[in-house]
Structure formats: structure tokens, C-alpha cells
Design a protein around this motif. Structure first.
Motif, PDB file in Angstrom:
ATOM      1  N   VAL A  43       0.848  -1.207   0.000  1.00 44.55           N
ATOM      2  CA  VAL A  43       0.000   0.000   0.000  1.00 44.55           C
ATOM      3  C   VAL A  43       0.878   1.250   0.000  1.00 44.55           C
ATOM      4  CG1 VAL A  43      -1.658   1.356   1.348  1.00 44.55           C
ATOM      5  CG2 VAL A  43      -2.022  -1.099   1.033  1.00 44.55           C
ATOM      6  N   VAL A  47       1.112   4.300  -2.820  1.00 43.92           N
ATOM      7  CA  VAL A  47       0.998   5.748  -2.574  1.00 43.92           C
ATOM      8  C   VAL A  47       2.172   6.480  -3.246  1.00 43.92           C
ATOM      9  CG1 VAL A  47       0.948   7.592  -0.846  1.00 43.92           C
ATOM     10  CG2 VAL A  47      -0.227   5.436  -0.383  1.00 43.92           C
ATOM     11  N   LYS A  50       1.898   6.422  -6.975  1.00 39.70           N
ATOM     12  CA  LYS A  50       0.863   7.402  -7.338  1.00 39.70           C
ATOM     13  C   LYS A  50       1.481   8.797  -7.477  1.00 39.70           C
ATOM     14  CE  LYS A  50      -3.449   8.846  -5.206  1.00 39.70           C
ATOM     15  NZ  LYS A  50      -4.469   8.816  -6.263  1.00 39.70           N
ATOM     16  N   ILE A  60      -3.771   7.112 -10.570  1.00 37.85           N
ATOM     17  CA  ILE A  60      -4.065   5.674 -10.507  1.00 37.85           C
ATOM     18  C   ILE A  60      -4.975   5.331  -9.331  1.00 37.85           C
ATOM     19  CG2 ILE A  60      -1.985   4.885 -11.694  1.00 37.85           C
ATOM     20  CD1 ILE A  60      -0.701   4.303  -8.974  1.00 37.85           C
ATOM     21  N   SER A  61      -5.699   4.247  -9.499  1.00 32.84           N
ATOM     22  CA  SER A  61      -6.448   3.688  -8.374  1.00 32.84           C
ATOM     23  C   SER A  61      -6.223   2.186  -8.402  1.00 32.84           C
ATOM     24  CB  SER A  61      -7.931   4.014  -8.479  1.00 32.84           C
ATOM     25  OG  SER A  61      -8.502   3.319  -9.545  1.00 32.84           O
ATOM     26  N   PHE A  62      -6.630   1.521  -7.335  1.00 28.93           N
ATOM     27  CA  PHE A  62      -6.422   0.083  -7.344  1.00 28.93           C
ATOM     28  C   PHE A  62      -7.650  -0.653  -6.863  1.00 28.93           C
ATOM     29  CE2 PHE A  62      -4.896   1.300  -3.141  1.00 28.93           C
ATOM     30  CZ  PHE A  62      -5.463   0.351  -2.328  1.00 28.93           C
ATOM     31  N   SER A  63      -7.724  -1.879  -7.298  1.00 33.08           N
ATOM     32  CA  SER A  63      -8.854  -2.735  -6.983  1.00 33.08           C
ATOM     33  C   SER A  63      -8.291  -4.012  -6.352  1.00 33.08           C
ATOM     34  CB  SER A  63      -9.592  -3.026  -8.288  1.00 33.08           C
ATOM     35  OG  SER A  63     -10.689  -3.838  -8.025  1.00 33.08           O
ATOM     36  N   PRO A  64      -8.549  -4.242  -5.064  1.00 32.98           N
ATOM     37  CA  PRO A  64      -7.954  -5.401  -4.401  1.00 32.98           C
ATOM     38  C   PRO A  64      -8.850  -6.638  -4.477  1.00 32.98           C
ATOM     39  CG  PRO A  64      -8.994  -4.012  -2.756  1.00 32.98           C
ATOM     40  CD  PRO A  64      -9.310  -3.404  -4.112  1.00 32.98           C
ATOM     41  N   ARG A  86      -7.021   5.990 -12.987  1.00 33.82           N
ATOM     42  CA  ARG A  86      -8.172   6.156 -12.090  1.00 33.82           C
ATOM     43  C   ARG A  86      -9.511   6.183 -12.795  1.00 33.82           C
ATOM     44  NH1 ARG A  86      -8.417  10.820  -7.740  1.00 33.82           N
ATOM     45  NH2 ARG A  86     -10.394  10.425  -6.715  1.00 33.82           N
TER      46      ARG A  86
ATOM     47  N   PHE B  62     -10.031   2.038  -5.157  1.00 32.63           N
ATOM     48  CA  PHE B  62      -9.481   2.748  -4.001  1.00 32.63           C
ATOM     49  C   PHE B  62      -8.277   3.558  -4.408  1.00 32.63           C
ATOM     50  CE2 PHE B  62     -10.901  -1.503  -3.317  1.00 32.63           C
ATOM     51  CZ  PHE B  62     -11.951  -1.310  -2.435  1.00 32.63           C
ATOM     52  N   SER B  63      -8.166   4.714  -3.814  1.00 36.45           N
ATOM     53  CA  SER B  63      -7.023   5.565  -4.065  1.00 36.45           C
ATOM     54  C   SER B  63      -6.386   5.890  -2.717  1.00 36.45           C
ATOM     55  CB  SER B  63      -7.535   6.827  -4.767  1.00 36.45           C
ATOM     56  OG  SER B  63      -6.460   7.665  -5.056  1.00 36.45           O
ATOM     57  N   PRO B  64      -5.173   5.369  -2.468  1.00 38.62           N
ATOM     58  CA  PRO B  64      -4.571   5.563  -1.154  1.00 38.62           C
ATOM     59  C   PRO B  64      -3.707   6.819  -1.097  1.00 38.62           C
ATOM     60  CG  PRO B  64      -3.259   4.003  -2.399  1.00 38.62           C
ATOM     61  CD  PRO B  64      -4.351   4.492  -3.324  1.00 38.62           C
ATOM     62  N   SER B  65      -3.588   7.402   0.078  1.00 37.98           N
ATOM     63  CA  SER B  65      -2.662   8.524   0.271  1.00 37.98           C
ATOM     64  C   SER B  65      -2.187   8.529   1.724  1.00 37.98           C
ATOM     65  CB  SER B  65      -3.337   9.846  -0.082  1.00 37.98           C
ATOM     66  OG  SER B  65      -4.518  10.008   0.661  1.00 37.98           O
ATOM     67  N   PHE B  66      -1.076   9.221   1.955  1.00 37.82           N
ATOM     68  CA  PHE B  66      -0.590   9.395   3.320  1.00 37.82           C
ATOM     69  C   PHE B  66      -1.271  10.616   3.922  1.00 37.82           C
ATOM     70  CE2 PHE B  66       3.500   7.535   1.506  1.00 37.82           C
ATOM     71  CZ  PHE B  66       3.325   6.295   2.084  1.00 37.82           C
ATOM     72  N   ILE B  79      -2.662   5.911   6.640  1.00 37.52           N
ATOM     73  CA  ILE B  79      -3.031   5.699   5.236  1.00 37.52           C
ATOM     74  C   ILE B  79      -4.513   6.005   5.109  1.00 37.52           C
ATOM     75  CG2 ILE B  79      -3.219   4.079   3.317  1.00 37.52           C
ATOM     76  CD1 ILE B  79      -0.380   4.128   3.902  1.00 37.52           C
ATOM     77  N   PHE B  81      -7.673   5.780   2.532  1.00 35.37           N
ATOM     78  CA  PHE B  81      -8.150   5.175   1.287  1.00 35.37           C
ATOM     79  C   PHE B  81      -9.424   5.899   0.871  1.00 35.37           C
ATOM     80  CE2 PHE B  81      -6.041   1.820   3.698  1.00 35.37           C
ATOM     81  CZ  PHE B  81      -5.210   1.227   2.765  1.00 35.37           C
ATOM     82  N   LEU B  82      -9.384   6.529  -0.277  1.00 36.04           N
ATOM     83  CA  LEU B  82     -10.612   7.114  -0.826  1.00 36.04           C
ATOM     84  C   LEU B  82     -11.255   6.043  -1.711  1.00 36.04           C
ATOM     85  CD1 LEU B  82     -12.537   9.476  -1.425  1.00 36.04           C
ATOM     86  CD2 LEU B  82     -10.993  10.115  -3.289  1.00 36.04           C
TER      87      LEU B  82
END
Lengths: 90, 90
Positions: A43, A47, A50, A60-64, A86, B62-66, B79, B81-82
Motif C-alpha cells: 500500500v 501511494v 501514485k 491511478i487507483s487500485f482494486s484489491p 483512475r 481505491f485511491s490511497p494517500s498518506f 493511510i 483510502f478514498l
């Protein structure tokens, strides 16, 4: 598409570089991690990737998802992250 | 929008239910986690929420950020997650 495998000891910057590289070439990437520490590294790497790709105007986005993998002949549940632009339609 | 906070001891099914509920109401959700165990729980909850919403024809990414958060007057890196519909234009 090759899968980027992340371990608990993987360096996030190195994984981020790999993700960004695959995204530039293939417009999508797959990252796989097993266990909490590896998932956390994955993760964090996403970030960072990104931010690398944002500099090039790519969001970008992700799909788990869960995937079953065999490790030393034992079934383990891994998390697979599919990374895409995204607002991709694909 | 309220933030769904996930801890290492959070039950993934409960978090997944919360995510799905917020998505149904607001069409986006925010999940926040600090530390590897909590991030892992958050990711697992997102996979489960994804399956809940898929049954309703909604695909999420999902789009993660700090983010910096203050916990007991100490700065910690969380973290965030949007979560959005997968092909959202927003």
C-alpha cells in the motif's frame, strides 16, 4: 502481465519504481502481497507510485481481491491489487 | 463525509458493512488506518465491501494517500483510502 510480488522486507521506493515502470509500459499493473507487513508495504509503495505518476499527469487507483497462491506446497491467501488509471473504462 | 477508522482489532466484516453502507448513501467513502495490522484489516475489509457492492452492480476502486494525524498529541502517518465507484469521473 507479470505480477509484482511484495514481501515484508521489500523497499517501498523500489516497489513504487517497479509499479510506475509497468504502468508506463502496460497501463496497468498487478501487485501481490501475503501477510499484514507485506500488504502494508504494498500500500505504501502504491501511494509513492501514485505520486511518481501524478507528476506525469497519470492518476491511478487500485482494486484489491483475494487470491489463493501456493507457497512451498501450502495454500495461502494473498491480496492482489490491480492498478489502473483512475478513470479507466477498462 | 465521516471517516471510517480501522484498527488492528477491527472486524473486517463490520468494517466492510460500514464501507458498503456509506457507499450506498454517499457514493464515496474514506477509510483511515495507522500501522501495518490496521492497514491489512482495512484492505481485507475493502475486498469484502467490494463483493457486497458487486452484488448490487457497483464496482469500487481505491485511491490511497498518506495523511498526518494527531494521536495522543503525537503526529502519526496514517493511510487514507478514498473509495469511489470504479469508473467514476469525480
Amino acid at each position: 502481465m507479470s505480477v509484482i510480488k511484495v514481501a515484508s522486507h521489500s523497499r517501498t521506493a523500489a516497489v513504487a519504481g517497479a509499479i510506475a515502470g509497468v504502468m508506463r509500459e502496460a497501463d496497468r499493473a498487478e501487485v501481490q502481497a501475503i501477510g499484514a507487513a507485506a500488504v502494508n508495504q504494498a500500500v505504501k509503495a502504491m501511494v509513492i507510485a501514485k505520486s511518481y505518476l501524478a507528476e506525469e499527469g497519470v492518476d491511478i487507483s487500485f482494486s484489491p481481491s483475494f487470491v489463493e497462491v501456493m507457497i512451498h506446497e501450502q495454500a495461502r491467501t494473498a491480496i492482489k491489487f490491480l492498478i489502473e488509471p483512475r478513470n479507466s473504462k477498462e
